[in-house]
Design a protein around this motif. Structure first.
Motif, PDB file in Angstrom:
ATOM      1  N   ARG A 125      41.839 -56.850  67.873  1.00 54.27           N
ATOM      2  CA  ARG A 125      42.497 -55.966  66.768  1.00 54.27           C
ATOM      3  C   ARG A 125      43.100 -54.746  67.169  1.00 54.27           C
ATOM      4  N   TYR A 126      42.101 -54.471  68.179  1.00 52.43           N
ATOM      5  CA  TYR A 126      42.630 -52.972  68.618  1.00 52.43           C
ATOM      6  C   TYR A 126      44.084 -52.950  69.338  1.00 52.43           C
TER       7      TYR A 126
ATOM      8  N   GLN B 235      49.262 -44.451  77.158  1.00 54.35           N
ATOM      9  CA  GLN B 235      48.248 -44.131  75.991  1.00 54.35           C
ATOM     10  C   GLN B 235      47.580 -45.268  75.420  1.00 54.35           C
TER      11      GLN B 235
ATOM     12  N   TRP C  92      43.467 -44.523  75.137  1.00 51.85           N
ATOM     13  CA  TRP C  92      42.797 -44.384  74.128  1.00 51.85           C
ATOM     14  C   TRP C  92      42.062 -45.845  73.506  1.00 51.85           C
ATOM     15  N   ILE C  93      42.667 -46.838  74.147  1.00 56.60           N
ATOM     16  CA  ILE C  93      41.993 -48.009  73.767  1.00 56.60           C
ATOM     17  C   ILE C  93      41.099 -48.697  74.805  1.00 56.60           C
TER      18      ILE C  93
ATOM     19  N   PRO D  45      38.016 -46.072  76.933  1.00 56.65           N
ATOM     20  CA  PRO D  45      37.107 -45.771  75.826  1.00 56.65           C
ATOM     21  C   PRO D  45      36.212 -46.879  75.387  1.00 56.65           C
ATOM     22  N   GLY D  46      37.061 -48.152  75.121  1.00 56.68           N
ATOM     23  CA  GLY D  46      36.509 -49.506  74.733  1.00 56.68           C
ATOM     24  C   GLY D  46      35.579 -50.129  75.832  1.00 56.68           C
TER      25      GLY D  46
ATOM     26  N   TRP E 243      29.963 -40.782  69.990  1.00 53.99           N
ATOM     27  CA  TRP E 243      30.325 -41.451  68.946  1.00 53.99           C
ATOM     28  C   TRP E 243      29.273 -42.633  68.579  1.00 53.99           C
TER      29      TRP E 243
ATOM     30  N   ASP F  49      40.526 -54.041  57.381  1.00 51.31           N
ATOM     31  CA  ASP F  49      39.527 -53.113  57.968  1.00 51.31           C
ATOM     32  C   ASP F  49      40.366 -51.932  58.493  1.00 51.31           C
TER      33      ASP F  49
ATOM     34  N   ARG G  91      40.359 -50.166  60.696  1.00 48.32           N
ATOM     35  CA  ARG G  91      40.731 -50.257  62.099  1.00 48.32           C
ATOM     36  C   ARG G  91      40.886 -48.971  62.814  1.00 48.32           C
TER      37      ARG G  91
ATOM     38  N   LEU H 242      39.581 -46.335  65.533  1.00 46.44           N
ATOM     39  CA  LEU H 242      39.080 -46.335  67.151  1.00 46.44           C
ATOM     40  C   LEU H 242      37.594 -45.756  66.745  1.00 46.44           C
ATOM     41  N   PRO H 243      36.365 -46.327  67.047  1.00 46.78           N
ATOM     42  CA  PRO H 243      35.424 -45.552  66.900  1.00 46.78           C
ATOM     43  C   PRO H 243      34.881 -44.616  67.985  1.00 46.78           C
ATOM     44  N   TRP H 244      35.621 -44.661  68.890  1.00 51.62           N
ATOM     45  CA  TRP H 244      35.105 -43.393  70.016  1.00 51.62           C
ATOM     46  C   TRP H 244      36.366 -42.494  69.803  1.00 51.62           C
ATOM     47  N   ALA H 245      37.287 -42.116  68.912  1.00 56.62           N
ATOM     48  CA  ALA H 245      38.044 -41.124  68.824  1.00 56.62           C
ATOM     49  C   ALA H 245      37.905 -40.473  67.443  1.00 56.62           C
TER      50      ALA H 245
ATOM     51  N   LEU I  15      47.285 -40.705  66.609  1.00 58.34           N
ATOM     52  CA  LEU I  15      47.391 -41.723  67.888  1.00 58.34           C
ATOM     53  C   LEU I  15      48.934 -42.077  68.186  1.00 58.34           C
TER      54      LEU I  15
ATOM     55  N   TRP J 185      33.453 -38.488  63.424  1.00 60.13           N
ATOM     56  CA  TRP J 185      33.574 -39.779  63.995  1.00 60.13           C
ATOM     57  C   TRP J 185      33.736 -40.722  63.020  1.00 60.13           C
TER      58      TRP J 185
END
Lengths: 295, 231
Positions: free
Chosen positions: A190-191, A204, A208-209, A212-213, A289, B75, B77, B79-82, B90, B117
């Motif tokens: 989904r990301y 990017q 960003w994805i 960190p993921g 986070w 959802d 959607r 990003l939990p870390w941003a 973004l 967050w």
């Protein structure tokens, strides 16, 4: 007309006088919640420092056993004997020089192994070509225990420091590679969809994805790598070593100095716990986070 | 007026089963279209085809969508870390991106939460951040896939009012996928009913009495007469 219709409806809504009939259903509970065992399945709340209870009891047993002369000092010297030996080793500088040697070995091995693991995992995790070229090789390597490579590495690198650091680095490389590769491939679809919709460019997307993921997976790999580095350190320090905590321990074994052996093991424990704490602090700093979920 | 979305003969299938069957649709600029349908009617597949993220299905047909396209998922959607503001901006280019992001957050009534967050926000707040992330891109077409489906009834009503206000201000064309008849009536200029991959009804809501429309739509969705009669 509506008022006529509303009037009879007002009567049942008024509070009925007298006591309410007792509820027949047994599932209705009225009263303080303390009567309901709602924590039946949940663990009790953690007590800060509670994890120290086990080690503290072990230490207490050791003290009592030694004090009451239940333990033969040749098998296990008294804690104060070990403390004395520890102090003696520390004051004549033997402990410090051996400790430094061991810490440098472990540190260098960890650094080289981590860098190599990250680079190879990124190459094989982010591209198909990299996967075809590298992943198979790593899996073959993984099937061969690191310790079985020692004779070969001694032939190639000699019996000095490079061989020892190489063994530790190889031990570290595997968990770093495995966890990071797995985390990179495990980025949620989904990301990736979101990245398409937001028209991110590749940099990017990585920034960003992907990175960190995969960070949590990498940090888990780092914790496993620290443990692997320790095992490798102990092994290489008992092969042809002339310094280091492991050398000090095996020498003491030859002379039957149980107190020195125990002191060496204590140093290993301190080194290991320190590394574990450092990795945990690093995880906390890098994953701020996640703190919101841990409470 | 030239339509902003133009779909002709769209076919999508999954494992040999047709999901979308010769579908045609035009959406005018600024038009708010709700797409109703039962589970499995193909409404999400249709939205994913418009957003060009339906890689898992095969098919054919012509889809013309504008370059400025934004999607809000069920959802949020994020990003939990941003942090919230980083989520909003973004992929956004330009030196004023962050300033625009702040403005968008203020529009969804989340000014001051830029550095939070996503995990610290409630479900409704997260969905508002997702709305800000979509609107800051000034889309000509906003695709929303059951964006309020996971929210409680009261929050959903507040989100309806917010979305109406934002759409009036920004005038994007909207395709809102939903299974909620009342949501469709409350928000849309035009309601489509999707049935087995085909558009079974295409109703303009202006000038139609809400109760009658509700009755019709519930009937089209296969609700029983008694259910359709209650209000």
């Amino acid at each position: 007309m509506s008022s006529v219709l509303l009037k009879p409806a007002a009567h049942p809504a008024a509070p009925s006088p007298g006591p309410a009939p007792a509820p027949e259903s047994k599932t209705i509970r009225i009263g303080p919640r303390a009567h309901i065992p709602r924590r039946r399945f949940a663990l009790a709340k953690p007590v800060p420092g509670g994890i120290l209870l086990g080690p503290a009891l072990l230490l207490l047993g050791w003290v009592i056993g030694a004090w009451a002369n239940w333990i033969d000092p040749r098998v296990l010297p008294a804690p104060w004997t070990v403390a004395q030996t520890f102090w003696q080793l520390a004051s004549d500088g033997r402990l410090e020089s051996n400790f430094t040697t061991s810490a440098v070995r472990a540190g260098e091995g960890l650094a080289f192994g981590t860098v190599a693991g990250v680079v190879v995992a990124l190459l094989s995790g982010l591209t198909r070509t990299g996967e075809y070229l590298l992943d198979g090789l790593v899996q073959v390597k993984r099937a061969v225990p690191v310790l079985a490579l020692i004779p070969l590495l001694v032939m190639w690198l000699g019996i000095g420091e490079p061989m020892k650091v190489a063994i530790i680095a190889i031990s570290v490389f595997i968990p770093i590679y495995m966890q990071l590769h797995f985390a990179l491939r495990g980025i949620e679809a989904r990301y990736i969809e979101l990245a398409c919709v937001l028209r991110l460019n590749y940099l990017q997307f990585l920034r960003w994805i992907v990175l960190p993921g995969a960070l949590a997976g990498f940090l888990l790999g780092l914790r496993l790598a620290v443990a692997a580095a320790w095992i490798a350190l102990v092994v290489v320090e008992q092969i042809n070593a002339t310094s280091g905590i492991g050398y000090m321990i095996s020498l003491a074994g030859t002379y039957g100095q149980t107190d020195v052996i125990i002191a060496g093991l204590v140093v290993y424990a301190i080194l290991g716990l320190t590394a574990e704490v450092l990795v945990r602090l690093l995880a906390k700093a890098l994953l701020p986070w996640q703190r919101t979920f841990a409470g | 007026m030239k339509p902003v979305v133009c779909v002709r003969g769209l076919e999508r299938g999954y494992e040999g089963k047709a999901v979308l069957d010769n579908l045609n649709l035009d959406i005018a600029p600024g038009e708010f279209v709700a797409l109703l349908g039962r589970s499995g009617s193909g409404k999400s597949t249709f939205l994913r085809a418009l957003a060009d993220i339906d890689t898992e299905v095969s098919g054919s047909g012509m889809v013309v969508v504008p370059e400025g396209l934004a999607v809000v998922f069920q959802d949020a959607r994020l990003l939990p870390w941003a942090r919230v503001l980083d989520n909003v901006v973004l992929g956004l280019a330009g030196g004023d991106a962050r300033a625009r992001g702040r403005t968008a957050l203020a529009e969804v009534e989340l000014a001051g939460r830029e550095r939070a967050w996503p995990g610290e926000l409630s479900g409704g707040e997260q969905q508002r951040v997702a709305l800000a992330r979509a609107l800051v891109r000034k889309p000509q077409l906003l695709l929303a896939d059951e964006p309020f489906g996971a929210l409680d009834a009261l929050t959903r009503l507040k989100m309806h009012a917010l979305l109406r206000r934002l759409c009036a201000a920004h005038q994007p064309a909207v395709l809102l996928v939903t299974h909620d008849v009342d949501e469709a009536i409350a928000l849309a200029d035009r309601v489509l009913v999707l049935e087995q991959g085909r558009i079974a009804a295409d109703i303009v809501t202006r000038g139609t009495a809400a109760a009658a429309l509700r009755h019709t739509l519930l009937g089209l969705l296969g609700a029983t007469q008694e259910l359709a009669g209650t209000s």
